[in-house]
Design a protein around this motif. Structure first.
Motif, PDB file in Angstrom:
ATOM      1  N   GLU A  61       0.808  -1.222   0.000  1.00 45.54           N
ATOM      2  CA  GLU A  61       0.000   0.000   0.000  1.00 45.54           C
ATOM      3  C   GLU A  61       0.839   1.269   0.000  1.00 45.54           C
ATOM      4  O   GLU A  61       0.317   2.365  -0.259  1.00 45.54           O
ATOM      5  CB  GLU A  61      -0.935   0.004   1.225  1.00 45.54           C
ATOM      6  CG  GLU A  61      -0.298   0.434   2.535  1.00 45.54           C
ATOM      7  CD  GLU A  61       0.461  -0.674   3.241  1.00 45.54           C
ATOM      8  OE1 GLU A  61       0.877  -0.494   4.398  1.00 45.54           O
ATOM      9  OE2 GLU A  61       0.636  -1.755   2.621  1.00 45.54           O
ATOM     10  N   LEU A 120     -17.039   4.332  -8.556  1.00 43.34           N
ATOM     11  CA  LEU A 120     -15.661   4.677  -8.216  1.00 43.34           C
ATOM     12  C   LEU A 120     -15.243   4.051  -6.895  1.00 43.34           C
ATOM     13  O   LEU A 120     -14.107   3.578  -6.744  1.00 43.34           O
ATOM     14  CB  LEU A 120     -15.514   6.202  -8.143  1.00 43.34           C
ATOM     15  CG  LEU A 120     -15.723   6.972  -9.450  1.00 43.34           C
ATOM     16  CD1 LEU A 120     -15.666   8.476  -9.196  1.00 43.34           C
ATOM     17  CD2 LEU A 120     -14.660   6.572 -10.479  1.00 43.34           C
ATOM     18  N   ALA A 121     -16.147   4.035  -5.918  1.00 46.03           N
ATOM     19  CA  ALA A 121     -15.835   3.461  -4.618  1.00 46.03           C
ATOM     20  C   ALA A 121     -15.591   1.958  -4.722  1.00 46.03           C
ATOM     21  O   ALA A 121     -14.669   1.421  -4.099  1.00 46.03           O
ATOM     22  CB  ALA A 121     -16.972   3.746  -3.639  1.00 46.03           C
ATOM     23  N   GLU A 129     -14.533   0.372  -7.379  1.00 49.05           N
ATOM     24  CA  GLU A 129     -13.262   0.178  -8.080  1.00 49.05           C
ATOM     25  C   GLU A 129     -12.082   0.366  -7.132  1.00 49.05           C
ATOM     26  O   GLU A 129     -11.090  -0.368  -7.188  1.00 49.05           O
ATOM     27  CB  GLU A 129     -13.168   1.153  -9.257  1.00 49.05           C
ATOM     28  CG  GLU A 129     -14.123   0.823 -10.401  1.00 49.05           C
ATOM     29  CD  GLU A 129     -14.112   1.896 -11.483  1.00 49.05           C
ATOM     30  OE1 GLU A 129     -13.511   2.975 -11.246  1.00 49.05           O
ATOM     31  OE2 GLU A 129     -14.707   1.664 -12.558  1.00 49.05           O
ATOM     32  N   SER A 130     -12.190   1.356  -6.231  1.00 48.84           N
ATOM     33  CA  SER A 130     -11.125   1.567  -5.242  1.00 48.84           C
ATOM     34  C   SER A 130     -11.033   0.373  -4.293  1.00 48.84           C
ATOM     35  O   SER A 130      -9.935  -0.063  -3.925  1.00 48.84           O
ATOM     36  CB  SER A 130     -11.384   2.850  -4.449  1.00 48.84           C
ATOM     37  OG  SER A 130     -11.324   3.985  -5.293  1.00 48.84           O
ATOM     38  N   ARG A 132      -5.277   7.976  -2.208  1.00 48.01           N
ATOM     39  CA  ARG A 132      -5.687   6.809  -1.428  1.00 48.01           C
ATOM     40  C   ARG A 132      -6.730   7.169  -0.383  1.00 48.01           C
ATOM     41  O   ARG A 132      -7.501   6.319   0.052  1.00 48.01           O
ATOM     42  CB  ARG A 132      -4.473   6.175  -0.750  1.00 48.01           C
ATOM     43  CG  ARG A 132      -3.490   5.547  -1.707  1.00 48.01           C
ATOM     44  CD  ARG A 132      -2.710   4.432  -1.050  1.00 48.01           C
ATOM     45  NE  ARG A 132      -2.089   4.833   0.191  1.00 48.01           N
ATOM     46  CZ  ARG A 132      -0.953   5.505   0.274  1.00 48.01           C
ATOM     47  NH1 ARG A 132      -0.337   5.868  -0.839  1.00 48.01           N
ATOM     48  NH2 ARG A 132      -0.433   5.825   1.434  1.00 48.01           N
ATOM     49  N   ARG A 168      -9.222  -2.511  -5.936  1.00 44.46           N
ATOM     50  CA  ARG A 168      -7.764  -2.344  -5.918  1.00 44.46           C
ATOM     51  C   ARG A 168      -7.193  -2.663  -4.551  1.00 44.46           C
ATOM     52  O   ARG A 168      -6.128  -3.280  -4.427  1.00 44.46           O
ATOM     53  CB  ARG A 168      -7.394  -0.920  -6.334  1.00 44.46           C
ATOM     54  CG  ARG A 168      -7.553  -0.643  -7.821  1.00 44.46           C
ATOM     55  CD  ARG A 168      -6.822   0.625  -8.233  1.00 44.46           C
ATOM     56  NE  ARG A 168      -7.368   1.796  -7.559  1.00 44.46           N
ATOM     57  CZ  ARG A 168      -8.378   2.514  -8.018  1.00 44.46           C
ATOM     58  NH1 ARG A 168      -8.959   2.162  -9.158  1.00 44.46           N
ATOM     59  NH2 ARG A 168      -8.815   3.568  -7.370  1.00 44.46           N
ATOM     60  N   ARG A 182      -9.172   9.374  -0.700  1.00 51.01           N
ATOM     61  CA  ARG A 182     -10.452   9.822  -1.241  1.00 51.01           C
ATOM     62  C   ARG A 182     -11.531   8.757  -1.034  1.00 51.01           C
ATOM     63  O   ARG A 182     -11.273   7.555  -1.093  1.00 51.01           O
ATOM     64  CB  ARG A 182     -10.329  10.145  -2.729  1.00 51.01           C
ATOM     65  CG  ARG A 182     -10.053   8.950  -3.607  1.00 51.01           C
ATOM     66  CD  ARG A 182     -10.093   9.301  -5.080  1.00 51.01           C
ATOM     67  NE  ARG A 182      -9.935   8.120  -5.908  1.00 51.01           N
ATOM     68  CZ  ARG A 182     -10.213   8.082  -7.196  1.00 51.01           C
ATOM     69  NH1 ARG A 182     -10.639   9.159  -7.810  1.00 51.01           N
ATOM     70  NH2 ARG A 182     -10.040   6.967  -7.888  1.00 51.01           N
TER      71      ARG A 182
END
Length: 475
Positions: A234, A352-353, A355-356, A280, A359, A282
């Protein structure tokens, strides 16, 4: 990682497996002993023995504090100077203040200098940046002052730096310092740690040491970056190189966020670090929810809360608002009121959340479920199992798995966990039980019907499977 603590009997047994615990216990012990010294005279029978205990504790803390910005090696050296000058009252006050700031984590908001107090920055998150470079003490001070000068009241974050001079110490700092969010690797550093006699380091094999000594200096930074990325993927990694920056950047783009040529642009490096952490931090869905709560909108769906109006206008339940807070009710929304995206077909902040999150979990795709873990278990079971499929499941699993298997119309074969009668608990399902059941299906010619093996790890009583071995034995 193990610590040499033979001379400090007062430190707890946890010290042998936790540097963080050793550090905390050492500061607490130091405060107690300095408090004792500050109240007795030098000719007291206990003075010399207590002073020796303080010296041993300082000796333990000295290598550990090199991996943290606060209090860090500088403040510990200042404290040790007070002790050597017999300024024991001041030393006790300083040590007690440091210990309290560490325990309460107020150092994340207050000044990290013992000379002055600055205004608390409670609204700005704090982190630390590791810099790997073999530089002198004066160069370290100049680097710290340069970072402080770049700070602005408009910055979203506040960070301090930790400087280590070697390959091994960079890996140690990466493991023990939970405040780290970024690492800057510069050129020209040796392999061995100066603290190897105090901290036994089992993770760096001899072959890596030999490889390090054999490679050119320009390749040492990339090698360290790959090792840090394996330990803590990370962290944002930045490389400052004296070689061909373009060629290294093209080759190491998966490891380093950016590659800089020598000292080309400190401002650019500073901003890159801040932007990397901001990326990171957001939270698209939370931000959208917060913006939604600020809108002067009315809702007409079935929920009777009406963005809190039914509570704030009530003569009887206003205490509900005081307990939960106004924002909880202002954030009320639904699929019919709009403004926050759709769980069925997300295209905005929810997309978007997710997708984050994917990851973060190293997953191909992540979906949010608003109904908790139990519903998530049922979703997962029904997604994997077809009617008539055989599922092997631990009889002691959570009830949501039973419900999911019923909804999926699976053929369930319950596996029995072994008992631990001395503790009045159950363990897990043994490999023998699991393999015996699978072999029975294989001999019956129906192994292809076994769709899923469902085990709880860890169990509700804390028993942990060796997941990789269980998977390999099943296969």
């Amino acid at each position: 990682m193990t610590i040499a603590t033979t001379d400090i009997a007062e430190i707890s047994l946890d010290s042998c497996r936790s540097i963080r615990k050793l550090r905390s216990d050492s500061w607490a012990l130091l405060v107690d002993d300095l408090g004792r010294l500050s109240t007795i005279s030098p000719d007291h029978f206990d003075f010399i023995a207590t002073l020796k205990k303080v010296a041993r504790t300082i000796e333990v803390l000295t290598p550990i504090e090199t991996y943290w910005a606060f209090p860090g090696a500088r403040n510990l050296a200042e404290l040790n100077g007070m002790i050597e000058r017999r300024e024991l009252v001041q030393a006790h006050l300083a040590a007690r203040r440091i210990h309290k700031m560490l325990a309460d984590q107020t150092y994340r908001h207050d000044s990290v200098s013992l000379e002055e107090e600055r205004q608390a920055q409670l609204s700005r998150p704090y982190f630390e940046v590791l810099i790997v470079d073999e530089v002198s003490a004066s160069e370290q001070e100049a680097l710290r002052r340069r970072v402080q000068r770049k700070r602005s009241v408009d910055d979203d974050f506040v960070f301090n730096i930790v400087i280590v001079p070697s390959f091994e110490e960079a890996l140690i700092a990466t493991l023990v310092n939970f405040n780290l969010q970024a690492v800057v690797i510069r050129y020209g550093f040796p392999f061995h740690s100066q603290n190897h006699h105090l901290i036994a380091w089992p993770r760096v094999p001899d072959r890596l040491n030999a490889r390090f000594e054999a490679i050119p200096e320009s390749e040492r930074g990339p090698l360290l970056g790959r090792q840090i990325a394996q330990l803590r993927p990370e962290l944002d990694l930045y490389l400052v190189t004296g070689g061909n920056a373009e060629e290294i950047a093209a080759r190491m783009s998966e490891t380093f966020r950016r590659v800089f040529f020598r000292e080309e642009d400190h401002d650019e490096l500073f901003r890159s670090i801040m932007c990397g952490v901001a990326l990171r931090q957001r939270a698209p869905f939370f931000n959208a929810l917060r913006d939604h709560a600020k809108r002067p909108t009315s809702v007409f769906h079935a929920l009777p809360v009406a963005r809190g109006k039914s509570i704030t206008n009530s003569n009887w339940i206003s205490d509900l608002e005081r307990f939960y807070g106004t924002n909880l009710f202002l954030a009320e929304t639904s699929a019919t009121s709009g403004g926050l995206d759709s769980l069925f077909r997300p295209v905005g902040p929810l997309k978007l959340a997710q997708e984050s999150a994917a990851r973060a979990f190293s997953a191909k795709r992540t979906l949010f479920v608003p109904s908790g873990t139990s519903t998530s278990n049922k979703v997962a079971v029904q997604a994997l199992v077809r009617p008539g499929d055989v599922v092997l499941v631990d009889r002691n699993c959570h009830m949501s798995h039973h419900y999911g298997l019923m909804l999926a119309r699976a053929q369930v074969n319950y596996l029995n966990a072994y008992p631990l009668n001395d503790y009045s608990i159950y363990g897990g399902v043994t490999l023998r039980e699991l393999k015996r059941t699978l072999l029975d299906y294989k001999h019956a010619g129906s192994i292809d019907r076994v769709r899923l093996v469902l085990l709880t790890n860890c169990t509700f009583d804390g028993i942990v499977y060796n997941v990789k071995r269980v998977m390999m034995e099943c296969l």
